[in-house]
Write a protein that holds these residues in place. Structure first.
Motif, PDB file in Angstrom:
ATOM      1  N   GLU A  12       0.831  -1.212   0.000  1.00 44.33           N
ATOM      2  CA  GLU A  12       0.000   0.000   0.000  1.00 44.33           C
ATOM      3  C   GLU A  12       0.863   1.258   0.000  1.00 44.33           C
ATOM      4  O   GLU A  12       0.576   2.216  -0.724  1.00 44.33           O
ATOM      5  N   MET A  13       1.920   1.268   0.819  1.00 45.61           N
ATOM      6  CA  MET A  13       2.797   2.443   0.862  1.00 45.61           C
ATOM      7  C   MET A  13       3.471   2.662  -0.486  1.00 45.61           C
ATOM      8  O   MET A  13       3.507   3.783  -0.996  1.00 45.61           O
ATOM      9  N   ALA A  15       2.540   1.628  -3.417  1.00 45.43           N
ATOM     10  CA  ALA A  15       1.567   1.964  -4.458  1.00 45.43           C
ATOM     11  C   ALA A  15       1.255   3.460  -4.489  1.00 45.43           C
ATOM     12  O   ALA A  15       0.843   3.988  -5.518  1.00 45.43           O
ATOM     13  N   GLN A  16       1.471   4.150  -3.381  1.00 46.34           N
ATOM     14  CA  GLN A  16       1.171   5.590  -3.315  1.00 46.34           C
ATOM     15  C   GLN A  16       2.312   6.456  -3.842  1.00 46.34           C
ATOM     16  O   GLN A  16       2.143   7.646  -4.064  1.00 46.34           O
ATOM     17  N   ASP A  18       4.689   7.978  -6.561  1.00 49.53           N
ATOM     18  CA  ASP A  18       4.710   8.205  -8.004  1.00 49.53           C
ATOM     19  C   ASP A  18       6.060   8.718  -8.497  1.00 49.53           C
ATOM     20  O   ASP A  18       6.284   8.829  -9.692  1.00 49.53           O
TER      21      ASP A  18
END
Length: 81
Positions: A12-13, A15-16, A18
């Motif tokens: 989750e971390m 995936a955030q 960019d």
């Protein structure tokens, strides 16, 4: 927190993020940690190392690859056992 929860949190971390530079740094750090951990835990015999090297080399031959569809069929059979 169990292992599965930790993995999910890490995914989750990441995936955030960019920023390509940050992702490259994360990749390098994780790869180094995994390599160190793997190297400490693995004690392959010379025969196993030779077989692994041959199998890795063989994996680059397209004739030895299995299609995604065939892999999914095989996994479905395993899951139904």
């Amino acid at each position: 927190m169990n292992s599965l929860e930790l993995k999910g949190g890490i995914f989750e971390m990441i995936a955030q993020v960019d920023n390509k530079e940050v992702l490259q740094r994360l990749y390098k750090v994780v790869a180094e940690i995994l390599h160190e951990t793997w190297a400490e835990e693995q004690n392959l015999t010379p025969e196993q190392e030779e077989k692994l090297s041959k199998d890795i080399e063989d994996s680059f031959n397209p004739d030895n690859l299995v299609s995604h569809e065939e892999s999914m069929k095989t996994m479905a059979r395993w899951l139904n056992k």
